[in-house]
Design a protein around this motif. Structure first.
Motif, PDB file in Angstrom:
ATOM      1  N   SER A   1       0.875  -0.971  -0.053  1.00 44.06           N
ATOM      2  CA  SER A   1       0.063   0.008  -0.066  1.00 44.06           C
ATOM      3  C   SER A   1       0.820   1.363  -0.134  1.00 44.06           C
ATOM      4  O   SER A   1       0.707   2.268  -0.855  1.00 44.06           O
ATOM      5  CB  SER A   1      -0.702   0.045   1.284  1.00 44.06           C
ATOM      6  OG  SER A   1      -1.602   1.148   1.260  1.00 44.06           O
ATOM      7  N   ASP A   2       2.023   1.300   0.973  1.00 41.25           N
ATOM      8  CA  ASP A   2       2.948   2.436   0.908  1.00 41.25           C
ATOM      9  C   ASP A   2       3.389   2.694  -0.582  1.00 41.25           C
ATOM     10  O   ASP A   2       3.572   3.774  -1.162  1.00 41.25           O
ATOM     11  CB  ASP A   2       3.813   2.232   1.866  1.00 41.25           C
ATOM     12  CG  ASP A   2       3.353   2.413   3.193  1.00 41.25           C
ATOM     13  OD1 ASP A   2       2.239   3.029   3.589  1.00 41.25           O
ATOM     14  OD2 ASP A   2       4.145   2.086   4.154  1.00 41.25           O
ATOM     15  N   ARG A   3       3.873   1.488  -1.065  1.00 46.61           N
ATOM     16  CA  ARG A   3       4.596   1.648  -2.508  1.00 46.61           C
ATOM     17  C   ARG A   3       3.715   2.041  -3.559  1.00 46.61           C
ATOM     18  O   ARG A   3       4.141   2.691  -4.252  1.00 46.61           O
ATOM     19  CB  ARG A   3       5.191   0.305  -2.572  1.00 46.61           C
ATOM     20  CG  ARG A   3       6.274   0.307  -3.976  1.00 46.61           C
ATOM     21  CD  ARG A   3       6.699  -1.192  -4.318  1.00 46.61           C
ATOM     22  NE  ARG A   3       7.563  -1.525  -3.123  1.00 46.61           N
ATOM     23  CZ  ARG A   3       7.612  -2.866  -2.588  1.00 46.61           C
ATOM     24  NH1 ARG A   3       7.204  -3.901  -3.320  1.00 46.61           N
ATOM     25  NH2 ARG A   3       8.416  -3.073  -1.683  1.00 46.61           N
ATOM     26  N   HIS A   4       2.664   1.482  -3.560  1.00 48.00           N
ATOM     27  CA  HIS A   4       1.593   1.631  -4.764  1.00 48.00           C
ATOM     28  C   HIS A   4       0.602   2.674  -4.334  1.00 48.00           C
ATOM     29  O   HIS A   4       0.002   3.142  -5.567  1.00 48.00           O
ATOM     30  CB  HIS A   4       1.206   0.427  -5.207  1.00 48.00           C
ATOM     31  CG  HIS A   4       2.104  -0.550  -5.563  1.00 48.00           C
ATOM     32  ND1 HIS A   4       2.875  -0.410  -6.896  1.00 48.00           N
ATOM     33  CD2 HIS A   4       2.758  -1.810  -4.945  1.00 48.00           C
ATOM     34  CE1 HIS A   4       3.775  -1.626  -6.845  1.00 48.00           C
ATOM     35  NE2 HIS A   4       3.721  -2.397  -5.831  1.00 48.00           N
ATOM     36  N   GLY A   5       0.377   2.901  -3.407  1.00 49.39           N
ATOM     37  CA  GLY A   5      -0.823   3.880  -3.005  1.00 49.39           C
ATOM     38  C   GLY A   5      -2.140   3.532  -3.480  1.00 49.39           C
ATOM     39  O   GLY A   5      -2.348   2.235  -3.455  1.00 49.39           O
TER      40      GLY A   5
ATOM     41  N   ARG B   1      -2.749  -3.068  -7.422  1.00 48.30           N
ATOM     42  CA  ARG B   1      -3.576  -3.834  -8.086  1.00 48.30           C
ATOM     43  C   ARG B   1      -3.878  -4.980  -7.111  1.00 48.30           C
ATOM     44  O   ARG B   1      -3.264  -5.350  -6.235  1.00 48.30           O
ATOM     45  CB  ARG B   1      -2.526  -4.758  -9.120  1.00 48.30           C
ATOM     46  CG  ARG B   1      -1.696  -3.726  -9.967  1.00 48.30           C
ATOM     47  CD  ARG B   1      -2.713  -3.735 -11.167  1.00 48.30           C
ATOM     48  NE  ARG B   1      -2.253  -2.812 -12.195  1.00 48.30           N
ATOM     49  CZ  ARG B   1      -2.788  -2.216 -13.073  1.00 48.30           C
ATOM     50  NH1 ARG B   1      -4.110  -2.210 -13.163  1.00 48.30           N
ATOM     51  NH2 ARG B   1      -1.909  -1.684 -14.184  1.00 48.30           N
ATOM     52  N   PRO B   2      -5.216  -5.276  -7.195  1.00 49.65           N
ATOM     53  CA  PRO B   2      -5.984  -6.065  -6.213  1.00 49.65           C
ATOM     54  C   PRO B   2      -5.011  -7.564  -6.008  1.00 49.65           C
ATOM     55  O   PRO B   2      -5.049  -8.110  -5.005  1.00 49.65           O
ATOM     56  CB  PRO B   2      -7.255  -6.342  -6.885  1.00 49.65           C
ATOM     57  CG  PRO B   2      -7.542  -5.238  -7.558  1.00 49.65           C
ATOM     58  CD  PRO B   2      -6.235  -4.645  -8.127  1.00 49.65           C
ATOM     59  N   ARG B   3      -4.532  -7.984  -7.172  1.00 52.57           N
ATOM     60  CA  ARG B   3      -3.734  -9.186  -7.113  1.00 52.57           C
ATOM     61  C   ARG B   3      -2.310  -9.053  -5.985  1.00 52.57           C
ATOM     62  O   ARG B   3      -1.941  -9.975  -5.690  1.00 52.57           O
ATOM     63  CB  ARG B   3      -3.187  -9.585  -8.431  1.00 52.57           C
ATOM     64  CG  ARG B   3      -2.151  -8.670  -8.976  1.00 52.57           C
ATOM     65  CD  ARG B   3      -1.826  -9.166 -10.577  1.00 52.57           C
ATOM     66  NE  ARG B   3      -1.411  -8.162 -11.322  1.00 52.57           N
ATOM     67  CZ  ARG B   3      -0.158  -7.664 -11.242  1.00 52.57           C
ATOM     68  NH1 ARG B   3       0.821  -8.179 -10.645  1.00 52.57           N
ATOM     69  NH2 ARG B   3       0.250  -6.624 -11.981  1.00 52.57           N
ATOM     70  N   ARG B   4      -1.940  -7.748  -5.887  1.00 51.85           N
ATOM     71  CA  ARG B   4      -0.979  -7.754  -4.959  1.00 51.85           C
ATOM     72  C   ARG B   4      -1.594  -7.893  -3.545  1.00 51.85           C
ATOM     73  O   ARG B   4      -0.638  -8.123  -2.716  1.00 51.85           O
ATOM     74  CB  ARG B   4      -0.311  -6.339  -5.040  1.00 51.85           C
ATOM     75  CG  ARG B   4       0.563  -6.043  -6.397  1.00 51.85           C
ATOM     76  CD  ARG B   4       1.119  -4.917  -6.146  1.00 51.85           C
ATOM     77  NE  ARG B   4       1.758  -4.583  -7.433  1.00 51.85           N
ATOM     78  CZ  ARG B   4       2.925  -5.102  -8.000  1.00 51.85           C
ATOM     79  NH1 ARG B   4       3.653  -5.815  -7.124  1.00 51.85           N
ATOM     80  NH2 ARG B   4       3.600  -4.852  -9.109  1.00 51.85           N
ATOM     81  N   MET B   5      -2.720  -7.508  -3.228  1.00 49.90           N
ATOM     82  CA  MET B   5      -3.142  -7.908  -2.070  1.00 49.90           C
ATOM     83  C   MET B   5      -3.743  -9.303  -1.753  1.00 49.90           C
ATOM     84  O   MET B   5      -4.034  -9.587  -0.460  1.00 49.90           O
ATOM     85  CB  MET B   5      -4.402  -6.924  -1.648  1.00 49.90           C
ATOM     86  CG  MET B   5      -3.927  -5.480  -1.766  1.00 49.90           C
ATOM     87  SD  MET B   5      -2.857  -5.105  -0.547  1.00 49.90           S
ATOM     88  CE  MET B   5      -3.853  -5.111   0.795  1.00 49.90           C
TER      89      MET B   5
END
Length: 109
Positions: free
Chosen positions: A55-59, A63-67
């Motif tokens: 979240s810090d890196r991409h704000g 992308r949902p796949r990262r979560m």
């Protein structure tokens, strides 16, 4: 339309982890007892760190796949906590008040 599908996929990942842990918790509790409850906090903490980092890196462009992986791990932690804690709490309550305590527990949790 696409956003709602992605949100559903992300939430499903957390639910899948919780379901898997909830199903396996019967085996774990019979083998390890109430010590299973101690695994929830470290498991959830292990999931929070990568999700906060992403979240810090991409704000807001994350992308949902990262979560999905952290949410699956959070779901597992949650599943490891809910079922045994319900059993642990209700086993200490007198039978005449078990219904009220169960309702209160489900409301709070």
């Amino acid at each position: 339309m696409v956003a709602s599908v992605l949100v559903s996929a992300v939430l499903s990942a957390s639910c899948a982890g919780s379901l898997a842990a909830g199903v396996s918790v019967q085996v774990l509790v019979s083998h390890f007892g109430r010590r299973v409850l101690r695994t929830e906090a470290p498991t959830t903490a292990a999931a929070v760190r990568p999700s906060v980092r992403a979240s810090d890196r991409h704000g807001t462009a994350i992308r949902p796949r990262r979560m999905v992986p952290p949410l699956v791990l959070m779901g597992v932690g949650r599943g490891l906590a809910v079922a045994p804690s319900t059993e642990a709490i209700l086993s200490e309550v007198p039978c005449r008040t078990a219904g009220s305590v169960s309702g209160l527990f489900n409301t709070v949790l």
